[in-house]
Design a protein around this motif. Sequence first.
Motif, short mmCIF file in Angstrom:
data_model
loop_
_atom_site.label_atom_id
_atom_site.label_comp_id
_atom_site.label_asym_id
_atom_site.label_seq_id
_atom_site.Cartn_x
_atom_site.Cartn_y
_atom_site.Cartn_z
N LYS A 69 28.76 20.85 33.68
CA LYS A 69 28.24 22.22 33.01
C LYS A 69 28.37 23.17 34.34
O LYS A 69 28.48 24.27 33.85
N ALA A 70 28.32 22.98 35.54
CA ALA A 70 28.52 23.98 36.43
C ALA A 70 29.67 24.35 36.98
O ALA A 70 29.94 25.69 37.02
N ASN A 71 30.55 23.26 37.07
CA ASN A 71 31.76 23.62 37.87
C ASN A 71 32.98 22.56 37.43
O ASN A 71 32.78 21.45 37.75
N LEU A 72 33.87 22.96 36.44
CA LEU A 72 34.70 21.87 35.93
C LEU A 72 35.88 21.35 36.99
O LEU A 72 35.79 20.15 37.15
N TRP A 73 36.23 22.08 38.05
CA TRP A 73 37.09 21.82 38.96
C TRP A 73 36.40 20.61 40.01
O TRP A 73 36.82 19.55 40.38
N ILE A 74 35.15 21.08 40.38
CA ILE A 74 34.44 20.20 41.35
C ILE A 74 33.89 18.98 40.67
O ILE A 74 34.03 17.87 41.15
N TRP A 75 33.66 19.07 39.48
CA TRP A 75 33.41 17.73 38.55
C TRP A 75 34.69 16.76 38.53
O TRP A 75 34.37 15.79 38.64
N PHE A 95 37.08 16.38 40.52
CA PHE A 95 37.58 15.74 41.86
C PHE A 95 36.36 14.81 42.11
O PHE A 95 36.58 13.71 42.74
N GLY A 96 35.25 15.39 41.91
CA GLY A 96 34.07 14.54 42.18
C GLY A 96 33.79 13.33 41.28
O GLY A 96 33.77 12.17 42.03
N TRP A 97 34.05 13.41 40.24
CA TRP A 97 34.09 12.20 39.30
C TRP A 97 35.06 11.38 39.48
O TRP A 97 34.99 10.19 39.42
N LEU A 98 36.31 11.76 39.80
CA LEU A 98 37.54 10.96 40.10
C LEU A 98 37.40 10.32 41.42
O LEU A 98 37.57 9.02 41.06
N PHE A 99 36.41 10.77 42.28
CA PHE A 99 36.41 10.02 43.61
C PHE A 99 35.20 8.87 43.30
O PHE A 99 35.74 7.86 43.58
N HIS A 100 34.42 9.35 42.66
CA HIS A 100 33.35 8.37 42.56
C HIS A 100 33.57 7.18 41.60
O HIS A 100 33.29 6.10 42.05
N ALA A 101 34.29 7.39 40.45
CA ALA A 101 34.50 6.33 39.72
C ALA A 101 35.57 5.43 40.33
O ALA A 101 35.93 4.36 40.15
N ALA A 102 36.73 6.22 41.12
CA ALA A 102 37.71 5.28 42.01
C ALA A 102 37.02 4.46 42.77
O ALA A 102 37.20 3.28 43.07
N ALA A 141 40.90 14.48 48.58
CA ALA A 141 41.68 15.62 49.04
C ALA A 141 41.39 16.89 48.37
O ALA A 141 41.15 18.02 48.97
N GLY A 142 41.12 16.94 46.94
CA GLY A 142 40.68 17.94 46.34
C GLY A 142 39.10 18.68 46.61
O GLY A 142 39.02 19.78 46.77
N LEU A 143 38.23 17.38 46.88
CA LEU A 143 36.85 17.74 47.40
C LEU A 143 36.74 18.46 48.95
O LEU A 143 36.07 19.54 49.26
N TRP A 144 37.87 17.98 49.75
CA TRP A 144 38.00 18.63 51.15
C TRP A 144 38.58 19.92 51.10
O TRP A 144 38.24 20.93 51.89
N LEU A 165 39.25 26.32 50.99
CA LEU A 165 39.76 27.40 49.91
C LEU A 165 38.83 28.30 49.25
O LEU A 165 39.02 29.39 49.05
N VAL A 166 37.67 27.63 48.92
CA VAL A 166 36.45 28.41 48.15
C VAL A 166 35.73 29.19 49.41
O VAL A 166 34.69 28.45 50.28
N GLU A 167 35.50 30.61 49.51
CA GLU A 167 34.73 31.07 50.53
C GLU A 167 33.43 30.76 50.59
O GLU A 167 32.94 30.42 51.66
N ARG A 168 32.62 30.64 49.48
CA ARG A 168 31.22 30.54 49.64
C ARG A 168 31.05 28.86 50.07
O ARG A 168 29.97 28.68 50.65
N ILE A 169 31.75 28.14 49.75
CA ILE A 169 31.56 26.63 50.15
C ILE A 169 31.98 26.61 51.52
O ILE A 169 31.29 25.90 52.26
N ARG A 170 32.96 27.34 52.05
CA ARG A 170 33.69 27.36 53.23
C ARG A 170 32.52 27.93 54.35
O ARG A 170 32.20 27.35 55.35
#
Length: 244
Positions: free
Chosen positions: A67-73, A75-82, A121-124, A129-134
């Motif tokens: 619900k918060a951020n589809l892109w982070i979701w 990459f995050g879900w892909l990593f954890h499920a894998a 790679a996406g999470l890193w 690339l995202v200023e507030r996350i950086r």
Amino acid sequence: MSIASYLFAAVFYAATAVFVAGLGGKIVQYARTSAPLKIPTTPAPTTRAGVGLRMAREVVLFESLFKANLWIWLFGWLFHAALVLVLLRHLRYFLEPVWSWVLWVQPFGILAALAMVAGLAGLWARRFLVERIRYISAPSDHLMLALLLLIAASGLTMKFVVHTDIVAVKTFFLGLLHFELQPLPADPALYVHLGLVCALLFVFPFSKLLHAPGLFFSPTRNQVDNPRQARHLAPWAARLEAER
């Protein structure tokens, strides 16, 4: 028996002890920490069964992140499920005979390792690339992502580039389980992979990776939204009230 076999056996025992003791200590600490206020994130379930279902959706689907951020979701879900599939695939090194469902998972585990690298790679990349996350990213955040990515990359290297004797590797780990030391193959790629895994076991109980067990103790997720039906009192507050 090589020096490396003795060294890795000692390091694995030490890393496992630190991991189990550290993780167990943190879980006990989380369980003993009182929540003084009723603060479930609304809309929240009004029954314990509803809370259980909500937690299940969080653990399996990462509902709030979706619900918060589809892109982070993604990459995050892909990593954890894998990661789950990769860990299940590695069970074959600790089982004899190997369970049938673990054999069934094997080909999916290989694909999951590739998906794990893509997710990491996406999470890193988002931390650059995202200023507030950086801005809020600490060196430890980059270190954890680098460590996980190197573990996955070194494992894929042994699968597709420099093959190692997996039968001997399994014999080594079965020996560790039964406290009977067996020789470890003299393979530099294997040494790198196992060394990184040991490093992860050592740092896990002291890092942000503790969000894994911490999720289950989050009052915003595990509380029932019933402030009108039941008064919420932390254990220490209940004791103080009883003493008055």
